[in-house]
Enzyme design. Structure first.
Site, mmCIF file in Angstrom:
data_model
loop_
_atom_site.group_PDB
_atom_site.id
_atom_site.type_symbol
_atom_site.label_atom_id
_atom_site.label_comp_id
_atom_site.label_asym_id
_atom_site.label_seq_id
_atom_site.Cartn_x
_atom_site.Cartn_y
_atom_site.Cartn_z
ATOM 1 N N SER A 3 32.353 5.538 15.588
ATOM 2 C CA SER A 3 33.059 6.712 15.067
ATOM 3 C C SER A 3 34.453 6.298 14.640
ATOM 4 C CB SER A 3 33.160 7.798 16.150
ATOM 5 O OG SER A 3 34.036 8.838 15.750
ATOM 6 N N TYR A 43 36.186 10.154 24.299
ATOM 7 C CA TYR A 43 35.072 9.844 23.392
ATOM 8 C C TYR A 43 35.506 8.728 22.440
ATOM 9 C CZ TYR A 43 31.730 10.549 19.547
ATOM 10 O OH TYR A 43 30.792 10.372 18.572
ATOM 11 N N LYS A 73 34.050 4.866 21.858
ATOM 12 C CA LYS A 73 33.641 4.329 20.562
ATOM 13 C C LYS A 73 34.432 3.067 20.213
ATOM 14 C CE LYS A 73 30.381 7.221 19.584
ATOM 15 N NZ LYS A 73 28.978 6.786 19.427
#
Length: 256
Positions: free
Chosen positions: A148, A161, A165
């Site tokens: 991401s 998050y 990533k």
């Protein structure tokens, strides 16, 4: 460019919806035998039937799997080898984000779940494939990890998050170093893609967000699927350890 995967086998985790579904569909259109992995039985079965229908490819099966559990990861690869005899492409797309808010407020269980699914599962699946499918020195396969842009920049509300990533991006580079020349390992870093997973980020502000991007729209799952198909194909046979950003120009358009 006519990319074909006839007689090849592609495993796609998180394949029942969103980006994973689009990637699995793209491989099915290209003639691959496709294994979708997901935790939800109903969604998984529906996805398998829909892909068969759209692609006209009956060599699509589903496998119930929680990739955050190492035993499930190994069972997925074993079931694929037992059914199709090989694994040519492993797409690590499954991801989770059970927390939205300031990173300092995330709790231990949420951090562990994010890490287990977004990072550790990729290593578990890669390890299982290396042991069960890629033991032959003549084997040539490809891993595509879905990271991401959150792992390349900072974000509001999805900080940990993004940390996971960023770890996945580094894991991609390390695996490329260790698994070459037999196995190529690359990553895709999508920007904001219109899926249920990212709905809280775009649903109320889609038009406004689109205006901030050079491409003047937010992404669709198919935008990522095309990149995955290319990276797994022979057209990319001298590309490994790379991160392809698919974000409509969001990062280059950032205002500092």
């Amino acid at each position: 460019m006519n990319i074909r995967f006839d007689d090849k086998v592609a495993v796609v985790t998180g394949g029942s919806r969103g980006i994973g579904f689009a990637i699995a569909l793209e491989f099915a259109f290209a003639g691959a035998n496709v294994v979708l992995a997901s935790r939800g039985e109903e969604d998984l079965n529906n996805a398998v039937e829909e892909i068969k229908k759209q692609a006209g490819n009956d060599s699509v099966i589903g496998h119930l799997c929680n990739v955050g559990k190492e035993a499930d990861a190994k069972a997925l690869i074993k079931a694929t080898v037992d059914t199709f005899g090989r694994v040519d492409v492993l797409v690590n797309n499954a991801a989770t984000n059970p927390y939205f808010g300031p990173m300092l407020d995330i709790n231990e269980n949420q951090m562990q779940k994010i890490f287990d699914v977004n990072v550790r599962s990729v290593l578990s699946l890669s390890n299982a494939a290396s042991m069960l499918a890629w033991r032959d020195d003549s084997c040539r396969a490809s891993i595509v990890n879905v990271a991401s842009v959150a792992g390349l920049s900072v974000s509001n509300g999805i900080g940990f998050y993004g940390v996971s990533k960023a770890a996945l991006i580094q894991l991609t580079k390390q695996l490329a170093h260790e698994l070459g020349p037999k196995i190529r390992v690359n990553a895709i870093a999508p920007g904001l893609i219109k899926t249920d997973f990212s709905r809280p980020l775009w649903e109320q502000h889609e038009k406004e967000l689109a205006k901030t991007l050079p491409m003047r729209r937010i992404g669709e799952p198919g935008d990522v699927a095309g990149a995955a198909l290319f990276l797994a194909s022979d057209y990319a046979n001298w590309i490994t350890g790379e991160v392809v950003v698919v974000d409509g120009g969001a990062l280059v358009h950032a205002v500092i």
